[in-house]
Design a protein around this motif. Structure first.
Motif, PDB file in Angstrom:
ATOM      1  N   GLU A  15      -0.034  -9.041 -14.184  1.00 20.89           N
ATOM      2  CA  GLU A  15       0.332  -8.052 -15.122  1.00 20.89           C
ATOM      3  C   GLU A  15      -0.612  -7.014 -14.873  1.00 20.89           C
ATOM      4  O   GLU A  15      -0.706  -5.956 -15.616  1.00 20.89           O
ATOM      5  CB  GLU A  15      -0.067  -8.901 -16.653  1.00 20.89           C
ATOM      6  N   ARG A  16      -1.453  -7.162 -13.742  1.00 19.86           N
ATOM      7  CA  ARG A  16      -2.624  -6.096 -13.558  1.00 19.86           C
ATOM      8  C   ARG A  16      -3.510  -5.975 -14.933  1.00 19.86           C
ATOM      9  O   ARG A  16      -3.884  -4.821 -15.214  1.00 19.86           O
ATOM     10  CB  ARG A  16      -1.975  -4.756 -13.275  1.00 19.86           C
ATOM     11  N   ARG A  17      -3.986  -6.932 -15.209  1.00 25.65           N
ATOM     12  CA  ARG A  17      -5.017  -6.814 -16.298  1.00 25.65           C
ATOM     13  C   ARG A  17      -6.265  -7.886 -15.734  1.00 25.65           C
ATOM     14  O   ARG A  17      -5.908  -8.580 -14.800  1.00 25.65           O
ATOM     15  CB  ARG A  17      -4.696  -7.650 -17.756  1.00 25.65           C
ATOM     16  N   ALA A  18      -7.518  -7.419 -16.175  1.00 27.36           N
ATOM     17  CA  ALA A  18      -8.635  -8.296 -15.809  1.00 27.36           C
ATOM     18  C   ALA A  18      -9.441  -8.606 -16.866  1.00 27.36           C
ATOM     19  O   ALA A  18      -9.353  -7.739 -17.880  1.00 27.36           O
ATOM     20  CB  ALA A  18      -9.358  -7.358 -14.648  1.00 27.36           C
ATOM     21  N   GLY A  34      -2.525   4.354 -14.075  1.00 24.89           N
ATOM     22  CA  GLY A  34      -2.583   5.460 -13.090  1.00 24.89           C
ATOM     23  C   GLY A  34      -1.494   5.325 -12.235  1.00 24.89           C
ATOM     24  O   GLY A  34      -0.615   4.158 -12.148  1.00 24.89           O
ATOM     25  N   GLN A  35      -1.464   6.303 -11.298  1.00 24.84           N
ATOM     26  CA  GLN A  35      -0.311   6.419 -10.282  1.00 24.84           C
ATOM     27  C   GLN A  35      -0.619   5.296  -9.409  1.00 24.84           C
ATOM     28  O   GLN A  35       0.756   4.452  -8.916  1.00 24.84           O
ATOM     29  CB  GLN A  35      -0.484   7.550  -9.502  1.00 24.84           C
ATOM     30  N   ARG A  36      -1.413   4.678  -8.884  1.00 21.13           N
ATOM     31  CA  ARG A  36      -1.707   3.433  -8.055  1.00 21.13           C
ATOM     32  C   ARG A  36      -2.161   2.181  -8.639  1.00 21.13           C
ATOM     33  O   ARG A  36      -2.282   1.326  -8.154  1.00 21.13           O
ATOM     34  CB  ARG A  36      -2.504   3.939  -6.839  1.00 21.13           C
ATOM     35  N   ARG A  37      -2.093   2.589 -10.249  1.00 20.07           N
ATOM     36  CA  ARG A  37      -2.480   1.177 -11.028  1.00 20.07           C
ATOM     37  C   ARG A  37      -4.004   0.966 -10.548  1.00 20.07           C
ATOM     38  O   ARG A  37      -4.367  -0.321 -10.440  1.00 20.07           O
ATOM     39  CB  ARG A  37      -1.778   0.193 -10.770  1.00 20.07           C
ATOM     40  N   THR A  38      -4.855   1.827 -10.314  1.00 26.77           N
ATOM     41  CA  THR A  38      -6.246   1.514  -9.859  1.00 26.77           C
ATOM     42  C   THR A  38      -7.390   2.063 -10.888  1.00 26.77           C
ATOM     43  O   THR A  38      -8.346   1.919 -10.753  1.00 26.77           O
ATOM     44  CB  THR A  38      -6.699   2.247  -8.524  1.00 26.77           C
ATOM     45  N   GLN A  39      -6.966   2.660 -12.017  1.00 21.18           N
ATOM     46  CA  GLN A  39      -7.663   3.212 -12.961  1.00 21.18           C
ATOM     47  C   GLN A  39      -7.774   2.154 -14.095  1.00 21.18           C
ATOM     48  O   GLN A  39      -6.644   1.709 -14.717  1.00 21.18           O
ATOM     49  CB  GLN A  39      -7.161   4.432 -13.601  1.00 21.18           C
ATOM     50  N   LEU A  40      -8.671   1.684 -14.558  1.00 21.15           N
ATOM     51  CA  LEU A  40      -8.898   0.693 -15.465  1.00 21.15           C
ATOM     52  C   LEU A  40      -9.236   1.305 -16.954  1.00 21.15           C
ATOM     53  O   LEU A  40     -10.091   2.476 -16.988  1.00 21.15           O
ATOM     54  CB  LEU A  40     -10.304  -0.032 -15.167  1.00 21.15           C
ATOM     55  N   SER A  41      -8.737   0.860 -17.956  1.00 23.15           N
ATOM     56  CA  SER A  41      -8.962   1.209 -19.446  1.00 23.15           C
ATOM     57  C   SER A  41      -9.065   0.041 -19.972  1.00 23.15           C
ATOM     58  O   SER A  41      -8.414  -1.176 -19.944  1.00 23.15           O
ATOM     59  CB  SER A  41      -7.911   2.068 -19.755  1.00 23.15           C
TER      60      SER A  41
END
Length: 160
Positions: A15-18, A34-41
């Motif tokens: 799920e791309r969560r950490a 983000g575009q490459r799914r490398t920005q964390l919120s």
């Protein structure tokens, strides 16, 4: 977090969560975007019941998050869905005390579903879920011991 971050673990379902843990005695869940799914919120940051720094987290395939800390304890949490308070349920096991959102505007949180307060005689510096036996959790400590815990569906855990 407001202090040292000690550990990070990805949600195992892709799920791309950490999840992270910190000296500030909180556990945070992050979304990758983000575009490459490398920005964390930050999705949620919760006090988690530990009364010393949280040194290790692990996100199991069972959907539960384990944490080990400098208070010699091992705790297990169920992430709650956005829009639900930790006390109202969310997903995962049952019972235990709520570890609610910190009031920082984030959604969701954690609900404690099990704990072994005196799991070790010294700091618990690593917790890890077994990769195929989803109810088996390991903990390692400065006391020199590695212990295995069976996490039952009702949320209680016992040493073996």
């Amino acid at each position: 977090h407001s202090s040292t971050v000690w550990s990070v673990a990805f949600e195992p379902g892709g799920e791309r969560r950490a999840v992270t843990c910190s000296d500030d005695r909180t556990i945070a869940i992050w979304n990758a975007g983000g575009q490459r799914r490398t920005q964390l919120s930050i999705a949620s940051r919760s006090p988690c019941g530990h009364d010393r720094p949280v040194l290790s987290v692990s996100w199991g395939k069972c959907g539960l998050i384990a944490g080990g800390a400098g208070d010699n304890s091992v705790r297990v949490y169920a992430p709650t869905a956005p829009g639900k308070s930790p006390e109202s349920g969310g997903s995962g096991g049952s019972g235990g005390a709520g570890a609610g959102a910190s009031g920082d505007g984030t959604e969701g949180g954690l609900r404690e579903v099990g704990a072994v307060v005196s799991a070790h005689d010294d700091d618990v510096n690593c917790v890890a879920w077994h990769p195929t036996d989803h109810g088996l959790l390991a903990s390692a400590s400065d006391d020199g011991a590695v212990k295995l815990w069976t996490v039952r569906p009702v949320g209680s855990s016992t040493g073996e």
